[in-house]
Design a protein around this motif. Structure first.
Motif, mmCIF file in Angstrom:
data_model
loop_
_atom_site.group_PDB
_atom_site.id
_atom_site.type_symbol
_atom_site.label_atom_id
_atom_site.label_comp_id
_atom_site.label_asym_id
_atom_site.label_seq_id
_atom_site.Cartn_x
_atom_site.Cartn_y
_atom_site.Cartn_z
ATOM 1 N N UNK A 151 36.361 -30.944 -29.304
ATOM 2 C CA UNK A 151 36.623 -31.930 -28.249
ATOM 3 C C UNK A 151 37.776 -32.815 -28.684
ATOM 4 N N UNK A 152 38.619 -33.180 -27.722
ATOM 5 C CA UNK A 152 39.682 -34.125 -28.019
ATOM 6 C C UNK A 152 40.035 -34.939 -26.792
ATOM 7 N N UNK A 153 40.341 -36.183 -27.029
ATOM 8 C CA UNK A 153 40.895 -37.069 -26.000
ATOM 9 C C UNK A 153 42.259 -37.526 -26.513
ATOM 10 N N UNK A 154 43.300 -37.211 -25.761
ATOM 11 C CA UNK A 154 44.673 -37.494 -26.198
ATOM 12 C C UNK A 154 45.273 -38.566 -25.292
ATOM 13 N N UNK A 155 45.641 -39.677 -25.892
ATOM 14 C CA UNK A 155 46.290 -40.755 -25.157
ATOM 15 C C UNK A 155 47.797 -40.515 -25.200
ATOM 16 N N UNK A 156 48.352 -39.992 -24.104
ATOM 17 C CA UNK A 156 49.774 -39.692 -24.049
ATOM 18 C C UNK A 156 50.606 -40.956 -23.879
#
Length: 846
Positions: A323-328
């Motif tokens: 799982x990953x959450x990427x803040x662009x």
């Protein structure tokens, strides 16, 4: 009700074992050195001192719930010793030094848990916040009054007392009115709350621990709630107040899910890493939701904010996930998750136990019982799921979401035998998959006005190929659903106490069912379609003091193909009598045009034998339900007691939708079921311990007027259910031990042990009164443990262990009778629950 030994143990677990674990601190004077040793062990610190400095000091020990700094003040005031702290080392030395007088205190809730991040306001609006232990201190010469505030608690004014020798303990009272939605925090476990609109909320990111669970699996966790269970311990057969699984509406980010389980129901198809909020409604459903006569499970992984970049990888004894959450950017984020089993490569004990449970009494395992032919069989099973979300925020309160989800179960089954001339092999398979996506736009104004529009679509299909060596017959079956539509919602406050919610929905659903075989030239194929327009509106009202909250709604439905128009009223009211008692009234009418039926028990290899079908306004009518309930909640000083009494009736059910395995199997008739009952929960928290006991009673009966016996118990009746648990939480360690007991489901027994023969000479079972007998009661003890190790800042390692059915009790969860094709005798077939099943988890988060 007959209570067996297991049930008695379950009750003792709650009422006898727990109090013995929760003794109070002894209040007697003891040597200071022993006190320091206990403090050092509890708080993981080290004291340095000269023996002569602490010799001769004997005091009452400080309360165990005190923060470390408060304990040091406590000891200083009684011994004259001073402390100097550096990291985890504390130096003790004698001789009272001149000190500035300070005011110190620590905040706890009503059950003694420290309150972190409470705001302390003093002198010219200056503020400080409490630490993780709830402790704070202030310098001298301050005003006499402090103001303490924390979301979810009643604000408090405190008069500073510099004559107080020790740090004060300040208790904040939970304010159930200050929160717009929450009535009860920590319902069964951390992360589960009861809402004032009659529903329940589960937040996986804050989830605690439940017996048998090492991950926040929402579909397994919801079965701990009173009134919700599974008659065959799967997540693909969840029964809410006597209903069938297909009568529940499962939504993921607005996409309807027709497949909820992996391993054909033993594991949730929803990745436990996801889900910012999950809402469950058993009754009093908001008018926004339709097409279900039982519960609604709305799963949303959408967050209002762009979260910080984070990731996790983990594995249990069945599958691995990432799982990953990427803040662009500040306004753009991407969230991805994936999970796949490795059961096609490795066979851990967990897989073996699951395999025994799910494939028993099906074509996959019954070949092993053959005595006439030397059959060999082998199976290869795996599953996977994935999700993706793109989140974009714009100026003016505008937000855009893109979501996608995929779920797959795959089973390949090979059987073979050696004949006099050659080797014969046949390959059977079962493939079950879901693919869905949507796009959603929302806009919020500062005055709490909001508008939203979403377009969604999903496709579900299950394909099976059954190749038989004995008959050389190959049967292919196919069930496919395509579901699409749009939602338009609008919400706006009319006055300070009244809010209006409205929506328009259009939904189109197509179903294709196909069966074909190589021994018959003809094949059957049925395609159906239904279009539904729905308009809903509801008004929310609360008094100025927030003691009354009510929601009154109406949903209007129009089915194009039947030219059918009908309305569904909804009601919810919650009234706070005083600070501890609340009463709640819920009522609703709902309908659904989509249902699952079982045409033959061996369809789709006998594993996923239910197929979806649409109402035709003839032999499969639109199902309609009426439900009402009244309940009360009491909460005070760590005690939580809830009770709900309900009545529910559903019309338009079919025999195929009830999975009969007796004289009604294969018959086509429509009828209804009526269920009424009581749901009860008592829960108590004692500092680091908490325990709960839940009980459900219901009476669930069919009414099929075309049958000789028109009224009889439902196939899904579980008259009595008792769930209990004891949970211990200390810092990063969580332990849970619980039990589950319920009375056996009904079944129909034969009139005699010998078959009867019809005009064609075929043997058959002559049955007695339908569902007149009951299987023995189900009893299971489960355990789980979690420990989180912080390796570094934002780097955590989670370790988990669970054991289902600790005592390896052999529980029967289904029973039916059939004719043995070889002997033509009647044989009894039992389906057994899971045996003792261990599982382990390791997860690294960063």
């Amino acid at each position: 009700m007959r209570l067996n030994t297991g049930c008695i143990l379950s009750i003792l677990l709650f009422f006898l074992i727990v109090p013995k674990c929760l003794g109070q601190d002894e209040k007697k004077s003891i040597e200071l050195k022993k006190i320091l040793i206990d403090i050092a062990e509890k708080h993981k610190i080290k004291f340095s001192y000269l023996e002569e400095d602490i010799f001769g000091h004997s005091i009452f020990p400080p309360p165990g719930t005190m923060p470390l700094k408060a304990k040091l003040v406590y000891i200083t005031n009684r011994t004259g010793l001073n402390f100097k702290q550096s990291s985890n080392n504390i130096l003790i030395f004698s001789g009272r030094l001149p000190q500035k007088k300070i005011f110190c205190a620590y905040l706890t809730d009503e059950i003694g848990q420290p309150i972190e991040n409470a705001v302390i306001q003093y002198r010219n609006q200056q503020k400080i916040v409490t630490g993780t232990d709830g402790y704070f201190e202030l310098p001298q010469n301050l005003p006499d009054t402090l103001y303490i505030d924390h979301l979810g608690y009643q604000p408090l004014k405190v008069v500073t007392d510099y004559n107080e020798a020790d740090c004060q303990k300040i208790v904040l009272i939970l304010d159930i009115l200050m929160l717009d939605e929450i009535v009860t925090e920590r319902y069964l476990a951390k992360g589960i709350s009861k809402l004032k609109d009659g529903g329940f909320s589960i937040q996986p990111k804050k989830f605690g621990i439940l017996p048998g669970l090492i991950e926040p699996d929402v579909l397994l966790a919801m079965q701990q709630l009173p009134g919700i269970g599974s008659i065959d311990e799967t997540v693909s057969n969840i029964n809410v107040r006597g209903g069938t699984h297909d009568q529940n509406l499962f939504l993921w980010n607005g996409i309807r899910l027709f497949q909820t389980g992996h391993f054909f129901g033993l594991i949730s198809a929803l990745n436990p890493n996801l889900g910012h909020s999950i809402k469950i409604y058993k009754n009093g459903t908001p008018a926004l939701y339709g097409d279900s006569v039982s519960s609604v499970v709305n799963i949303s992984s959408r967050s209002n904010e762009i979260g910080e970049t984070s990731a996790s990888v983990g594995s249990n004894m069945i599958s691995a996930d990432a799982y990953t959450n990427i803040k662009l950017s500040e306004n753009t984020g991407v969230e991805l998750s994936a999970r796949r089993s490795f059961t096609d490569v490795l066979d851990f004990p967990t897989y073996n136990k699951y395999s025994q449970r799910i494939f028993q009494n099906t074509v996959v395992t019954q070949l092993n019982n053959s005595t006439d032919v030397n059959y060999k069989s082998d199976k290869e099973f795996y599953f996977y799921d994935f999700t993706g979300q793109f989140h974009q925020k714009f100026k003016g309160g505008n937000t855009l979401y893109f979501n996608i989800i995929g779920i797959n179960n795959n089973l390949d089954f090979t059987e073979g035998t050696i004949t006099e001339t050659n080797v014969v092999t046949k390959l059977s398979s079962l493939d079950q998959q879901t693919l869905g996506g949507n796009i959603a736009w929302n806009k919020n104004w500062d005055d709490n006005k909001s508008i939203g529009l979403s377009l969604y679509g999903s496709r579900y299909n299950v394909d099976a190929t059954n190749a038989s060596i004995e008959s050389n017959q190959v049967t292919r079956q196919h069930n496919e659903i395509f579901d699409a539509g749009l939602n338009f919602t609008f919400s706006s406050p009319l006055t300070r106490t009244i809010k209006l919610n409205s929506s328009y929905q259009f939904n189109t659903t197509s179903i294709n069912n196909r069966d074909e075989t190589n021994l018959v030239t003809a094949s059957t194929e049925i395609s159906e379609n239904i279009d539904i327009h729905a308009l809903s509106g509801e008004m929310e009202y609360h008094t100025d003091g927030n003691n009354l909250y009510t929601r009154l709604g109406m949903r209007f439905n129009y089915i194009t193909q039947f030219d059918m128009f009908y309305a569904e009223p909804r009601l919810q009211a919650n009234y706070l009598i005083n600070g501890n008692w609340q009463i709640e009234v819920l009522a609703e009418q709902k309908s659904q045009s989509l249902s699952q039926v079982v045409e033959l028990q061996n369809d789709f290899l006998g594993i996923e034998k239910r197929r979806w079908t649409l109402a035709n306004n003839n032999d499969i009518p639109v199902q309609k339900s009426r439900q009402a309930s009244i309940g009360a909640t009491y909460k005070n000083r760590g005690w939580l007691i809830t009770i709900d009494n309900f009545y529910k009736k559903v019309n338009g059910i079919t025999t195929g939708g009830q999975a009969f395995q007796d004289q009604h199997e294969g018959l086509q008739a429509t009828g209804s079921y009526t269920v009424y009952g009581t749901e009860f929960l008592i829960q108590k928290q004692f500092q680091d311990f908490y325990a709960w006991l839940g009980y459900t009673w219901n009476n669930n009966r069919y009414n099929f007027k075309d049958f000789p016996t028109s009224s009889f118990p439902s196939n899904f009746q579980i008259a009595h259910t008792i769930n209990s648990a004891v949970v211990y939480e200390w810092k990063k360690l969580e332990l849970a031990l619980g039990s589950r007991w319920f009375s056996g489901r009904p079944y129909t027994a034969p009139l005699s042990n010998f078959p009867v023969y019809g005009n064609n000479g075929s043997p058959a079972v002559s049955y007695s009164q339908p569902n007149a007998f009951h299987i023995g009661s189900f009893m299971q003890f489960n355990f789980s443990a979690n420990y989180t190790l912080q390796i570094a800042e934002k780097y955590n390692l989670q370790l988990g262990l669970s054991i289902l059915n600790i005592f390896n009790r052999q529980n029967i969860i289904n029973r039916y009778y059939r004719i043995n094709p070889e002997t033509e005798n009647i044989e009894r077939v039992n389906t057994y629950a899971l045996e003792r099943t261990p599982n382990a988890l390791i997860k690294f988060s960063f």
